[in-house]
Motif scaffolding. Structure first.
Motif, PDB file in Angstrom:
ATOM      1  N   ASN A   1     -25.135 -34.679  69.059  1.00  0.00           N
ATOM      2  CA  ASN A   1     -24.053 -33.880  67.896  1.00  0.00           C
ATOM      3  C   ASN A   1     -24.478 -32.467  67.721  1.00  0.00           C
ATOM      4  OD1 ASN A   1     -22.627 -36.098  67.653  1.00  0.00           O
ATOM      5  ND2 ASN A   1     -23.631 -36.740  65.805  1.00  0.00           N
TER       6      ASN A   1
ATOM      7  N   ASN B   1     -15.129 -16.739  72.642  1.00  0.00           N
ATOM      8  CA  ASN B   1     -14.054 -16.361  72.491  1.00  0.00           C
ATOM      9  C   ASN B   1     -13.756 -15.076  71.653  1.00  0.00           C
ATOM     10  OD1 ASN B   1     -12.971 -18.387  73.870  1.00  0.00           O
ATOM     11  ND2 ASN B   1     -12.887 -19.807  71.924  1.00  0.00           N
TER      12      ASN B   1
ATOM     13  N   TYR C   1     -20.286 -25.670  70.847  1.00  0.00           N
ATOM     14  CA  TYR C   1     -18.853 -25.169  69.967  1.00  0.00           C
ATOM     15  C   TYR C   1     -19.176 -23.841  69.415  1.00  0.00           C
ATOM     16  CZ  TYR C   1     -15.073 -24.997  66.557  1.00  0.00           C
ATOM     17  OH  TYR C   1     -14.067 -24.371  65.981  1.00  0.00           O
ATOM     18  N   ASP C   2     -20.401 -23.535  68.900  1.00  0.00           N
ATOM     19  CA  ASP C   2     -20.686 -22.296  68.342  1.00  0.00           C
ATOM     20  C   ASP C   2     -20.596 -21.401  69.536  1.00  0.00           C
ATOM     21  OD1 ASP C   2     -20.719 -23.313  65.868  1.00  0.00           O
ATOM     22  OD2 ASP C   2     -22.924 -23.434  65.586  1.00  0.00           O
ATOM     23  N   ARG C   3     -21.289 -21.555  70.695  1.00  0.00           N
ATOM     24  CA  ARG C   3     -21.281 -20.642  71.651  1.00  0.00           C
ATOM     25  C   ARG C   3     -19.920 -20.361  72.250  1.00  0.00           C
ATOM     26  NH1 ARG C   3     -26.431 -21.772  75.674  1.00  0.00           N
ATOM     27  NH2 ARG C   3     -28.160 -21.670  74.226  1.00  0.00           N
ATOM     28  N   LEU C   4     -19.119 -21.388  72.142  1.00  0.00           N
ATOM     29  CA  LEU C   4     -17.713 -21.213  72.736  1.00  0.00           C
ATOM     30  C   LEU C   4     -17.208 -20.122  71.746  1.00  0.00           C
ATOM     31  CD1 LEU C   4     -15.353 -22.013  74.823  1.00  0.00           C
ATOM     32  CD2 LEU C   4     -14.932 -23.953  73.437  1.00  0.00           C
ATOM     33  N   THR C   5     -17.279 -20.483  70.483  1.00  0.00           N
ATOM     34  CA  THR C   5     -16.542 -19.650  69.473  1.00  0.00           C
ATOM     35  C   THR C   5     -17.000 -18.212  69.653  1.00  0.00           C
ATOM     36  OG1 THR C   5     -16.469 -21.379  67.851  1.00  0.00           O
ATOM     37  CG2 THR C   5     -16.317 -19.263  67.068  1.00  0.00           C
TER      38      THR C   5
ATOM     39  N   LEU D   1     -23.489 -30.455  70.678  1.00  0.00           N
ATOM     40  CA  LEU D   1     -22.218 -30.252  70.889  1.00  0.00           C
ATOM     41  C   LEU D   1     -22.026 -29.157  69.781  1.00  0.00           C
ATOM     42  CD1 LEU D   1     -20.739 -34.000  71.213  1.00  0.00           C
ATOM     43  CD2 LEU D   1     -20.374 -32.273  72.820  1.00  0.00           C
ATOM     44  N   GLU D   2     -22.549 -29.180  68.651  1.00  0.00           N
ATOM     45  CA  GLU D   2     -22.298 -28.113  67.617  1.00  0.00           C
ATOM     46  C   GLU D   2     -22.739 -26.787  68.151  1.00  0.00           C
ATOM     47  OE1 GLU D   2     -24.167 -29.546  64.158  1.00  0.00           O
ATOM     48  OE2 GLU D   2     -22.733 -31.061  63.600  1.00  0.00           O
TER      49      GLU D   2
END
Length: 400
Positions: free
Chosen positions: A160, A174, A167-171, A163-164
């Motif tokens: 988890n 972007n 997600y932070d890296r993807l944010t 995954l978080e």
């Protein structure tokens, strides 16, 4: 008493980030289940830290940790196998143990190891009684199953967090893309528009036979082309910095710094000093080298005297997996009001003609690389209040 793989085992324990965390129902339910199945007044989920045994969950015991050197569970970790003690008061290994002689008066112990998928032993699920006794084969099997469920919970928490983090890296990626799209158009179009304007002027001057005006325009055009070349090079480096780097290896910080001191443009005009502790890190080599390259080159290029002093130190922490770098110079410094802005894409502090102009990409690249490797970066005053110190943390990769 430590196992042969203690250093790697400790690192495996730390990657779960479970030590000293609050109680959780998922673990407490498994501890209660162990007591119910084995009919014991005490049950524990234990984790063996460097010098202590810490209880993630406990039933029937008011302690939260005990010294490692008197821990029953440490025997399980060291021997990499379950342990059952029928009567500790008559077992030479434990008869002098303070928790046998004193409170809570342990007599019976049965512990099953918590084993990671990569074969490291972190602690146990164990049951204890104040009376001598044994447990049945079915109870032993149940303890093994509960131990597997404890590890499944630890793995779930680890996944988890990963995954978080993803997600932070993807944010962040972007956000970079939005920033890139909004600003690159202007910074690439401006020199192109200037070149087109100069070309038109040159054509007019050439038709009139004004060679001096043509030469002057060509000189300006050459500068604009060089500016574009620097910008495109910086953009390529920035684009590479947004890609994940998977190759983890042993990286010798001293070797990187000494190589950069030999090869950086203009480095021969500067006096370099490096701290006494320059570690070998488990990380990806290319991103760390790129960060140090950009920070050292920035100190060289923007020193108003063209010669000076640059220092690099490394210190352990914060936390077991991170180190802190400090890259200092005795140059002009950066005003406090500008210390956040310099890390934004295409931000330049110098006015035209006031020293060398950068692409506005290098420090943005540095910030992204540092953050993608679990760190932070900020700016402080240089030594003695003069110049600049870039302070950044870097997180080593987990596992071997």
């Amino acid at each position: 008493m430590f196992p042969p793989d203690e250093t790697q085992r400790q690192r495996a324990l730390e990657r779960y980030e479970i030590l000293d965390t609050d109680a959780e129902f998922a673990f407490d339910d498994l501890t209660r289940l162990a007591s119910l199945v084995c009919q014991t007044p005490i049950s524990l989920i234990t984790l063996i830290d460097r010098d202590r045994q810490w209880f993630k969950s406990r039933v029937g015991l008011d302690l939260t940790e005990t010294p490692r050197d008197v821990s029953f569970c440490n025997h399980v970790v060291v021997n990499r196998s379950p342990l059952e003690v029928g009567d500790a008061a008559h077992d030479p290994r434990f008869e002098a143990n303070p928790y046998v002689l004193g409170h809570p008066g342990i007599r019976f112990y049965a512990g099953v190891p918590l084993r990671t998928p990569d074969d490291f032993y972190l602690g146990t699920i164990c049951v204890l009684d104040t009376q001598p006794r044994t447990i049945s084969n079915s109870q032993r099997q149940a303890l093994n199953t509960i131990a597997e469920q404890v590890m499944a919970q630890l793995e779930l928490k680890l996944r988890n967090r990963q995954l978080e983090s993803g997600y932070d890296r993807l944010t962040r990626a972007n956000h970079r893309l939005d920033q890139f799209t909004a600003m690159v158009s202007h910074d690439l179009k401006a020199p192109l528009a200037s070149l087109l304007s100069l070309a038109d002027l040159m054509l007019g001057d050439a038709r009139q036979g004004d060679a001096d005006a043509v030469c002057e325009a060509l000189t300006v055009m050459s500068g604009e082309v060089g500016r574009m070349q620097n910008l495109v090079g910086g953009l390529l480096a920035f684009a590479r910095s947004t890609r994940p780097t998977a190759v983890v290896e042993s990286v010798d910080v001293a070797a990187i710094l000494h190589e950069l001191r030999r090869t950086l443009p203009g480095a021969t005009h500067f006096e370099f000093t490096f701290g006494e502790w320059l570690p070998v890190l488990r990380t990806a080599s290319v991103p760390l080298r790129q960060v140090l390259y950009n920070l050292l080159l920035n100190a060289i290029r923007h020193h108003p005297a063209g010669t000076g002093r640059i220092g690099v130190t490394v210190a352990p922490g914060p936390g077991p997996a991170r180190v802190t770098f400090r890259v200092s110079d005795n140059g002009a410094g950066i005003a406090p009001a500008d210390r956040e802005r310099v890390f934004q894409l295409f931000q330049r502090l110098r006015a035209a003609g006031d020293g060398p102009e950068g692409s506005g990409v290098g420090l943005a690249t540095v910030k992204h690389l540092v953050e993608d490797h679990g760190g932070t970066i900020h700016i402080e005053d240089g030594p003695g209040g003069r110049g600049t110190t870039f302070v950044f943390t870097w997180e080593q990769a987990s596992g071997e």
